[in-house]
Design a protein around this motif. Structure first.
Motif, short mmCIF file in Angstrom:
data_model
loop_
_atom_site.label_atom_id
_atom_site.label_comp_id
_atom_site.label_asym_id
_atom_site.label_seq_id
_atom_site.Cartn_x
_atom_site.Cartn_y
_atom_site.Cartn_z
N PRO A 167 0.80 -1.24 0.00
CA PRO A 167 0.00 0.00 0.00
C PRO A 167 0.83 1.29 0.00
CG PRO A 167 -0.72 -1.50 1.74
CD PRO A 167 0.51 -2.10 1.16
N THR A 168 2.03 1.28 0.58
CA THR A 168 2.81 2.52 0.63
C THR A 168 3.46 2.84 -0.72
OG1 THR A 168 4.83 1.34 1.23
CG2 THR A 168 3.45 2.15 3.05
N GLY A 169 3.63 1.85 -1.55
CA GLY A 169 4.31 2.08 -2.83
C GLY A 169 5.81 2.29 -2.69
N VAL A 170 6.33 2.03 -1.50
CA VAL A 170 7.78 2.19 -1.31
C VAL A 170 8.51 1.06 -2.05
CG1 VAL A 170 9.65 2.09 0.39
CG2 VAL A 170 7.56 3.39 0.89
N VAL A 171 9.56 1.45 -2.79
CA VAL A 171 10.32 0.49 -3.59
C VAL A 171 11.64 0.18 -2.87
CG1 VAL A 171 11.34 0.04 -5.88
CG2 VAL A 171 9.38 1.59 -5.66
N PRO A 172 11.93 -1.08 -2.56
CA PRO A 172 13.18 -1.38 -1.85
C PRO A 172 14.41 -1.05 -2.70
CG PRO A 172 12.08 -3.40 -2.51
CD PRO A 172 11.16 -2.28 -2.88
N LEU A 173 15.48 -0.70 -2.04
CA LEU A 173 16.70 -0.33 -2.77
C LEU A 173 17.44 -1.55 -3.32
CD1 LEU A 173 18.20 2.55 -0.60
CD2 LEU A 173 16.96 2.71 -2.77
N GLY A 174 17.43 -2.63 -2.55
CA GLY A 174 18.17 -3.83 -2.96
C GLY A 174 17.35 -4.74 -3.81
N PRO A 175 17.85 -5.92 -4.10
CA PRO A 175 19.16 -6.40 -3.67
C PRO A 175 20.27 -5.89 -4.59
CG PRO A 175 18.07 -8.06 -4.99
CD PRO A 175 17.12 -6.91 -4.88
N VAL A 176 21.51 -5.97 -4.11
CA VAL A 176 22.64 -5.62 -4.96
C VAL A 176 22.90 -6.85 -5.85
CG1 VAL A 176 25.09 -5.03 -4.97
CG2 VAL A 176 23.58 -4.13 -3.18
N MET A 177 22.85 -6.63 -7.16
CA MET A 177 23.04 -7.75 -8.09
C MET A 177 24.10 -7.37 -9.10
SD MET A 177 19.12 -8.52 -9.07
CE MET A 177 19.33 -9.74 -10.34
N ASP A 178 24.91 -8.33 -9.51
CA ASP A 178 25.86 -8.05 -10.58
C ASP A 178 25.67 -9.06 -11.71
OD1 ASP A 178 27.85 -7.29 -12.23
OD2 ASP A 178 29.51 -7.80 -10.88
N LEU A 179 24.78 -8.71 -12.62
CA LEU A 179 24.47 -9.64 -13.72
C LEU A 179 25.59 -9.69 -14.76
CD1 LEU A 179 20.66 -8.85 -14.11
CD2 LEU A 179 21.68 -10.95 -13.19
N ASP A 180 26.56 -8.77 -14.62
CA ASP A 180 27.70 -8.78 -15.53
C ASP A 180 28.86 -9.61 -15.00
OD1 ASP A 180 26.84 -7.15 -17.71
OD2 ASP A 180 26.84 -5.46 -16.32
N ALA A 181 28.73 -10.17 -13.81
CA ALA A 181 29.81 -11.00 -13.26
C ALA A 181 30.01 -12.24 -14.14
CB ALA A 181 29.46 -11.41 -11.84
N PRO A 182 31.23 -12.79 -14.18
CA PRO A 182 31.47 -13.96 -15.03
C PRO A 182 30.50 -15.10 -14.70
CG PRO A 182 33.52 -13.16 -14.04
CD PRO A 182 32.41 -12.36 -13.43
N HIS A 183 30.04 -15.82 -15.74
CA HIS A 183 29.08 -16.90 -15.50
C HIS A 183 29.73 -18.27 -15.54
CE1 HIS A 183 29.01 -17.62 -19.81
NE2 HIS A 183 28.81 -16.34 -20.00
#
Ligand SMILES: N[C@@H](CCC(=O)N[C@@H](CS)C(=O)NCC(=O)O)C(=O)O
Length: 332
Positions: free
Chosen positions: A304-320
């Motif tokens: 209901p507040t519409g607050v958007v969380p800051l995380g998570p920290v993701m690195d989709l460019d990290a080697p796979h």
């Protein structure tokens, strides 16, 4: 959130009362096909001929279903042939809108302020949900199709004779396997996260979450020996899974309560997600701002507040590290 009834917009949230708290997704209504020669496709009465510049896609960058279509358009090099309009991420009482905002591309075809006007432009007395993606035919001012599973299949091959980028993501020999994967992944994962998130009873929620994680566990094992779901070739099954996986940790874990595990906790699924993300063209189709802001700002019954969380920290460019998995795995 709402729908059209006899062409008139009505503001309404999903009804789960009559289904024991369960979210039940309705089938899409416009089911015609674009084909190389304009013959009718597997569903729908009309066939639409593949022609450069004739078709337009309405998408949301937040939506996993529309995202499938954007990825296929990119992989097949159809950007110059098929134009795109992108709705605003926030979807409230007026449904999807073309309100100004970063990443929004206005409707240059129908001049609509709201997506429901595109539906009534095609069918003035339309009754039903107003969803993305929508594949629009400029020549006949009609909606060809609004079912992502079908849109990606037609984009995969219909334009091959008029200089689409080569590449078959629905190869004949893999079809039985693709169909089986699609059926499992659609029900328990792609739609499973929605069934969990929109459930309004504990029972309906648990009924969705358990199979969702059973499937993710199975897929993680499968991907330990295969680079892609069907082995060494990327197929539509991967595209369909990717759009849910990329939203999973930032949105579905928290907002939809799909929190038994994160994708980051799965050794193979997490590498697979990065591998697909780093495939040429795909990262450009991912807009994390639209994704996070859409879910957290639009579903007021859940947040209901519409607050958007800051995380998570993701690195989709990290080697796979998945380049070595080029041979089809022997077993799961
Ligand atoms: N089965 C459809 C589902 C599309 C869909 O539900 N899109 C959502 C956005 S993620 C939508 O537009 N929802 C608006 C509504 O239900 O009113 C497809 O795969 O194309």
């Amino acid at each position: 959130m709402g729908l059209l009834v006899d062409g008139v917009w009505q503001d309404q949230w999903y009804d789960t009362k009559s289904t024991g708290g369960r979210f039940v997704r309705k089938d899409s209504d416009f089911r015609s096909w674009i084909t190389a020669d304009g013959s009718a496709g597997p569903t729908g009465q009309d066939g639409f001929k593949a022609e450069a510049g004739r078709y337009h896609l309405y998408v949301s960058l937040a939506c996993p279903w529309a995202h499938r279509a954007l990825i296929m358009r990119k992989l097949k090099g159809l950007e110059a042939m098929i134009g795109v309009s992108t709705v605003h991420w926030r979807m409230l009482d007026r449904g999807w809108t073309f309100e100004e905002g970063p990443g929004v591309i206005p409707d240059s075809i129908n001049g609509a302020d709201f997506l429901h006007q595109v539906y009534t432009a095609a069918k003035p007395d339309y009754t039903g949900r107003v969803t993305v993606p929508v594949l629009w035919d400029k020549a006949s001012a009609a909606i060809v199709n609004n079912e992502s599973a079908e849109i990606i299949r037609m984009l995969n091959s219909a334009f091959d004779g008029i200089e689409a980028t080569p590449g078959d993501y629905y190869p004949e020999d893999l079809r039985p396997e693709i169909h089986a994967l699609n059926a499992l992944i659609y029900d328990t994962v792609n739609n499973g996260v929605y069934k969990a998130g929109f459930a309004t009873t504990q029972h309906a929620y648990e009924e969705a979450v358990r199979p969702l994680f059973e499937t993710l566990d199975t897929l993680d094992r499968r991907l330990s020996s295969r680079r892609y779901l069907c082995g060494e070739r990327m197929t539509e099954a991967d595209i369909r899974l990717f759009t849910t996986l990329v939203r999973f940790d930032p949105v579905y874990v928290g907002h939809f309560k799909c929190n038994l595990r994160r994708i980051a906790d799965y050794p193979h699924l997490s590498g697979y997600l990065r591998d697909l993300y780093q495939t040429a063209g795909i990262a450009e189709t991912v807009n994390m701002h639209h994704i996070k802001a859409h879910y957290y700002e639009s579903h007021k019954t859940i947040n209901p507040t519409g607050v958007v969380p800051l995380g998570p920290v993701m690195d989709l460019d990290a080697p796979h590290g998945r380049e070595g998995l080029i041979k089809e795995g022997a077993s799961e």
